[in-house]
Write a protein that holds these residues in place. Structure first.
Motif, PDB file in Angstrom:
ATOM      1  N   LEU A   1       8.123  17.299   4.566  1.00  0.00           N
ATOM      2  CA  LEU A   1       7.068  18.044   4.898  1.00  0.00           C
ATOM      3  C   LEU A   1       7.478  19.509   5.046  1.00  0.00           C
ATOM      4  O   LEU A   1       6.529  20.424   5.101  1.00  0.00           O
ATOM      5  N   THR A   2       8.707  19.980   4.582  1.00  0.00           N
ATOM      6  CA  THR A   2       8.884  21.270   4.596  1.00  0.00           C
ATOM      7  C   THR A   2       8.728  21.971   3.062  1.00  0.00           C
ATOM      8  O   THR A   2       8.622  23.079   2.754  1.00  0.00           O
ATOM      9  N   ASP A   3       8.602  21.074   2.121  1.00  0.00           N
ATOM     10  CA  ASP A   3       8.148  21.180   0.662  1.00  0.00           C
ATOM     11  C   ASP A   3       6.819  22.095   0.409  1.00  0.00           C
ATOM     12  O   ASP A   3       5.983  21.892   1.241  1.00  0.00           O
ATOM     13  N   ASN A   4       6.862  22.869  -0.624  1.00  0.00           N
ATOM     14  CA  ASN A   4       5.730  23.420  -0.736  1.00  0.00           C
ATOM     15  C   ASN A   4       4.487  22.526  -1.376  1.00  0.00           C
ATOM     16  O   ASN A   4       3.361  22.799  -1.419  1.00  0.00           O
ATOM     17  N   ASP A   5       4.898  21.355  -2.191  1.00  0.00           N
ATOM     18  CA  ASP A   5       4.040  20.546  -2.730  1.00  0.00           C
ATOM     19  C   ASP A   5       4.144  19.326  -2.399  1.00  0.00           C
ATOM     20  O   ASP A   5       5.251  18.642  -2.738  1.00  0.00           O
ATOM     21  N   ILE A   6       3.314  18.512  -1.836  1.00  0.00           N
ATOM     22  CA  ILE A   6       3.401  17.113  -1.370  1.00  0.00           C
ATOM     23  C   ILE A   6       2.360  16.311  -2.052  1.00  0.00           C
ATOM     24  O   ILE A   6       2.248  15.109  -1.648  1.00  0.00           O
ATOM     25  N   LYS A   7       1.705  16.849  -2.911  1.00  0.00           N
ATOM     26  CA  LYS A   7       0.664  16.176  -3.620  1.00  0.00           C
ATOM     27  C   LYS A   7       0.816  14.914  -4.385  1.00  0.00           C
ATOM     28  O   LYS A   7       0.126  13.929  -4.456  1.00  0.00           O
ATOM     29  N   GLY A   8       1.973  15.092  -5.006  1.00  0.00           N
ATOM     30  CA  GLY A   8       2.494  13.728  -5.800  1.00  0.00           C
ATOM     31  C   GLY A   8       2.834  12.398  -4.780  1.00  0.00           C
ATOM     32  O   GLY A   8       2.438  11.522  -5.184  1.00  0.00           O
ATOM     33  N   VAL A   9       3.317  12.826  -3.667  1.00  0.00           N
ATOM     34  CA  VAL A   9       3.425  11.510  -2.814  1.00  0.00           C
ATOM     35  C   VAL A   9       1.998  11.188  -2.333  1.00  0.00           C
ATOM     36  O   VAL A   9       1.927  10.024  -2.158  1.00  0.00           O
TER      37      VAL A   9
ATOM     38  N   GLU B   1      -2.924  19.985   4.175  1.00  0.00           N
ATOM     39  CA  GLU B   1      -2.794  19.250   2.781  1.00  0.00           C
ATOM     40  C   GLU B   1      -3.224  17.867   2.835  1.00  0.00           C
ATOM     41  O   GLU B   1      -3.959  17.402   1.848  1.00  0.00           O
ATOM     42  N   ILE B   2      -2.660  17.415   3.748  1.00  0.00           N
ATOM     43  CA  ILE B   2      -2.860  15.805   4.227  1.00  0.00           C
ATOM     44  C   ILE B   2      -4.437  15.626   4.365  1.00  0.00           C
ATOM     45  O   ILE B   2      -5.126  14.652   4.006  1.00  0.00           O
TER      46      ILE B   2
END
Length: 305
Positions: free
Chosen positions: A55-63, A103-104
């Motif tokens: 969750l420190t990543d810039n993009d978690i949309k793929g997950v 984002e979530i």
């Protein structure tokens, strides 16, 4: 007739509070989806699925695109270093504490009924006299508190612009089995059990609010089942000074244990913040009232309960 499970997406679920919470959620009939950097450490079942996610990543949309049918979110993941200053990792903590929380919500907005954000009493300014109620407009003096307060401001917007019920739980100092052994209560227990002196560093009259792990999990479940939109303080009903805490541990453990005062004020990863917290709203609105006294909680901790 097949009744589908209500599904809860949980972050921070492999931590001190999260591990206990997931156990209780499953026991109460919820399905749990866990975002974690270490899914291999999670025993997955029909009611518990774990996905690798930093969750420190810039993009978690793929997950998030792999996950369907989420009714609730409990967001516990957090950078808990409240002494942190601005550095190269500040943006990573913003991703963790705010950006990916939002984002979530954006990703699951159409299906979400309720979002619970785990905040902290650290959002309140230092005060020896003020009894804090759940006000939103605060002047946090550290990055941790400021980021928690910013997330709460976004929740307020979500409450006014969507049908999602957004809840923030401002939790006081939690203790119980599985906590970091370097923190005050387990450290002093270890000192007393081994026959060493309990060493108090700092102001012995400073008051702290401790709440037992099981009470915190009960509060989260109460908010999930009964909570309306808004902010709720989650704390015990009484503060304790460092001196009173050391004397209580000494009394519970027994034996010839001395208490030593060290007046040096060093830096620490633990906040000994003097803060009085009003839990009237939590009692009245979600039916939460802490059940475990500090004496009983320390005794349970000694037994590993």
């Amino acid at each position: 007739m097949v009744v589908s499970l209500k599904r809860v997406l949980v972050t921070g679920g492999t931590g001190f509070i999260g591990t206990k919470l997931i156990e209780v959620l499953i026991r109460n009939g919820f399905g749990v989806v866990l975002l974690t950097r270490s899914p291999e450490k999670v025993k997955q079942t029909g009611r518990l699925r774990a996905y690798h996610c930093d969750l420190t990543d810039n993009d978690i949309k793929g997950v998030l695109s792999q996950i369907k049918n989420i009714n609730y979110v409990i967001y516990m993941a957090s950078d808990i270093d409240w002494n942190k200053s601005f550095d190269k990792n500040t943006l990573l903590s913003l991703n963790l504490n705010i950006r990916n929380f939002l984002e979530i919500i954006r990703n699951f907005e159409e299906q979400l009924e309720k979002v619970i954000y785990i905040s902290s009493y650290i959002v309140y300014p230092l005060s020896s006299k003020q009894v804090w109620k759940e006000i939103l407009d605060l002047n946090s003096i550290n990055l941790y508190g400021a980021q928690k307060n910013i997330a709460e401001l976004f929740l307020n917007v979500i409450n006014h612009r969507t049908t999602i019920k957004g809840i923030s739980l401002r939790i006081s100092s939690v203790y119980g089995p599985g906590m970091n052994n370097s923190l005050t209560i387990p450290r002093w227990i270890d000192q007393a059990k081994s026959g060493r002196s309990i060493t108090i560093t700092g102001d012995i009259s400073k008051e702290i609010n401790y709440i037992y792990l099981d009470d915190v999990v009960d509060a989260i479940l109460a908010a999930l089942e009964r909570g309306e939109s808004g902010i709720y303080n989650i704390a015990s009903e009484n503060n304790v000074t460092l001196l009173q805490l050391s004397e209580l541990i000494k009394d519970i453990i027994g034996g010839d244990v001395s208490i030593v005062l060290n007046n040096q004020f060093g830096s620490s990863s633990e906040s000994h913040r003097q803060c009085k917290i009003d839990i009237t709203k939590s009692i009245e609105k979600i039916g939460f009232k802490p059940k475990i006294s500090l004496r009983d909680g320390i005794s349970k901790l000694l037994k590993g309960d």
